[in-house]
Design an enzyme around this catalytic site. Structure first.
Site, PDB file in Angstrom:
ATOM      1  N   CYS A  49      40.321  64.016  36.670  1.00 51.51           N
ATOM      2  CA  CYS A  49      40.105  64.295  38.102  1.00 51.51           C
ATOM      3  C   CYS A  49      38.644  64.656  38.370  1.00 51.51           C
ATOM      4  O   CYS A  49      38.068  64.230  39.369  1.00 51.51           O
ATOM      5  CB  CYS A  49      40.952  65.480  38.569  1.00 51.51           C
ATOM      6  SG  CYS A  49      42.616  65.504  37.933  1.00 51.51           S
ATOM      7  N   ASP A  50      38.063  65.465  37.529  1.00 48.52           N
ATOM      8  CA  ASP A  50      36.778  66.088  37.878  1.00 48.52           C
ATOM      9  C   ASP A  50      35.591  65.658  37.016  1.00 48.52           C
ATOM     10  O   ASP A  50      34.441  65.901  37.386  1.00 48.52           O
ATOM     11  CB  ASP A  50      36.909  67.624  37.761  1.00 48.52           C
ATOM     12  CG  ASP A  50      37.980  68.163  38.702  1.00 48.52           C
ATOM     13  OD1 ASP A  50      38.163  67.566  39.774  1.00 48.52           O
ATOM     14  OD2 ASP A  50      38.630  69.170  38.368  1.00 48.52           O
ATOM     15  N   CYS A  61      41.389  69.354  34.500  1.00 52.76           N
ATOM     16  CA  CYS A  61      41.667  67.912  34.529  1.00 52.76           C
ATOM     17  C   CYS A  61      40.369  67.117  34.471  1.00 52.76           C
ATOM     18  O   CYS A  61      39.666  66.977  35.475  1.00 52.76           O
ATOM     19  CB  CYS A  61      42.458  67.553  35.792  1.00 52.76           C
ATOM     20  SG  CYS A  61      42.829  65.797  35.925  1.00 52.76           S
TER      21      CYS A  61
END
Ligand code: NAP
Length: 344
Positions: free
Chosen positions: A168-169, A165
């Site tokens: 997300c990261d 992701c």
């Protein structure tokens, strides 16, 4: 079979499931949660969901310094239990989740199957015990597809620069000004690669064919981005690096030749699989297996009294915060539905 009919059974224990539990518990519905089994065992749901595979979560509002995925899910769980949520475990006890050192080993249960053909609904647990419920919230999530390499999974689990992701990261400092790799050729891969160009010095899109699957407009966007470099006809056959990724080993699908591509991060974007098989066709699904919402603004499904929340019904956003929001909607919908049907 227990004769007791639960007001609401929640299947799943990611952000959607626990948020539904928090809201349902605070509405005095004393929800019963099937939280699933650990990743090491075959399971419908991973307790805590996909965040259990995430190290630092930096985009969940309210945690300005970030929080680890497992810690965030443990906080959700404790909050749900604090208001009276019960969890199906081996010995029938809801654990004292605020005290992980109490010497008790808690084994959460999976759902084996469901029967939504008539009310009360039946939920069959992994031990074949039948649970009855006036209403059900399905929050089983989806799992990111991984390539399936041992080193890929090891570095994903340890925060070693492998992720599924980018949203997300991708903004984490470890990825700044590095050459990064994205595997996949669909819309998600293009989206992830494009997003990563904000932080990376270069993004390599590794695709097993010589043409993207992504929609024309998305594909054009990738082709036009000077920071994106295509590695056509390549598969990733190994991920190199001890504590953190240093390179990916590629195999040419045409010539069979292998080569190492030095990168500081690998983002796997080869699709997601919603955990909906156990429904055995009892809820209407879309072509990709995601549960169809009867009304796009609600959490209702094709079965009256069965509600849905989170990634098992969302192939678009797939964020912890959107799943949590859907969990809240599902609990409120279930509460109102129960009241309309005389269950308080
Ligand atoms: P997808 O369309 O199924 O694409 C998956 C990609 O991964 C394909 O290119 C596939 O290769 C590749 N792949 C699959 N298994 C692989 C493996 N084991 N090793 C290497 N490569 C592998 O999935 P998605 O990109 O996640 O998209 C899912 C849905 O959401 C699609 O309908 C998509 O249009 C939609 N979506 C839309 C947007 C948007 O419009 N903004 C953004 C994201 C997603 P092949 O091409 O060779 O099969």
């Amino acid at each position: 079979m227990s004769d007791a009919v639960e007001k609401v059974i929640i299947i799943g224990s990611g952000p959607a499931g626990w948020t539904a539990a928090i809201y349902a518990a605070r509405a005095n519905l004393t929800p019963l949660v099937f939280a699933g089994r650990p990743k090491s065992q075959p399971s419908l749901v991973l307790p805590g969901g996909q965040l259990m595979l995430t190290t630092e979560v930096e985009n969940y509002p309210g945690f300005k310094h970030g929080i680890t995925g497992p810690k965030l899910m443990s906080e959700f769980e404790q909050q749900a239990v604090r208001f009276g949520t019960r969890i199906v475990t081996d010995d029938g006890m809801t654990p004292d989740v605020s005290n992980p050192d109490d010497g008790h080993s808690y084994k959460y249960h999976d759902v084996k199957s469901v029967d939504f053909s008539k009310r009360p609904f039946k939920i069959i647990g992994e031990d074949d015990k039948v649970y009855l419920a006036h209403s059900v919230i399905v929050a089983t999530g989806a799992t990111a597809n991984w390539i399936g390499l041992e080193n890929e999974m090891r570095l994903a689990r340890t925060g070693g620069g492998v992720s599924a992701c980018a949203v997300c990261d991708g903004a984490m400092p470890i990825f700044r000004n590095k050459e990064l790799a994205v595997v996949g050729g669909g819309d998600s891969a293009v989206e992830e690669a494009t997003y990563l160009t904000k932080f990376a010095s270069k993004v390599h899109m590794i695709h097993r064919r010589d043409q993207l699957r992504a929609s024309k407009i998305m594909a054009q966007r990738a082709h036009d981005n000077p920071k994106i470099n295509f590695q056509w006809n390549k598969t990733v056959v190994d991920v190199l690096g001890d504590q953190a990724i240093t390179a990916v080993r590629l195999k040419d699908t045409v010539t069979g030749a292998t080569s190492d591509l030095p990168v500081g991060g690998l983002f796997v974007a080869i699709g997601h699989t919603p955990a909906t098989k156990f429904l055995n066709g009892q809820l209407e699904l879309d072509a990709k297996g995601y549960i169809k919402l009867k009304d796009p603004y609600r959490s209702t499904t094709s079965v009256d009294g069965v509600f849905v929340a989170g990634d098992c019904a969302d192939s678009v956003y797939r964020q912890a915060i959107t799943a949590a929001g859907m969990g809240c909607k599902a609990a409120i919908d279930a509460e109102r539905w129960l009241a309309d049907h005389g269950v308080h």
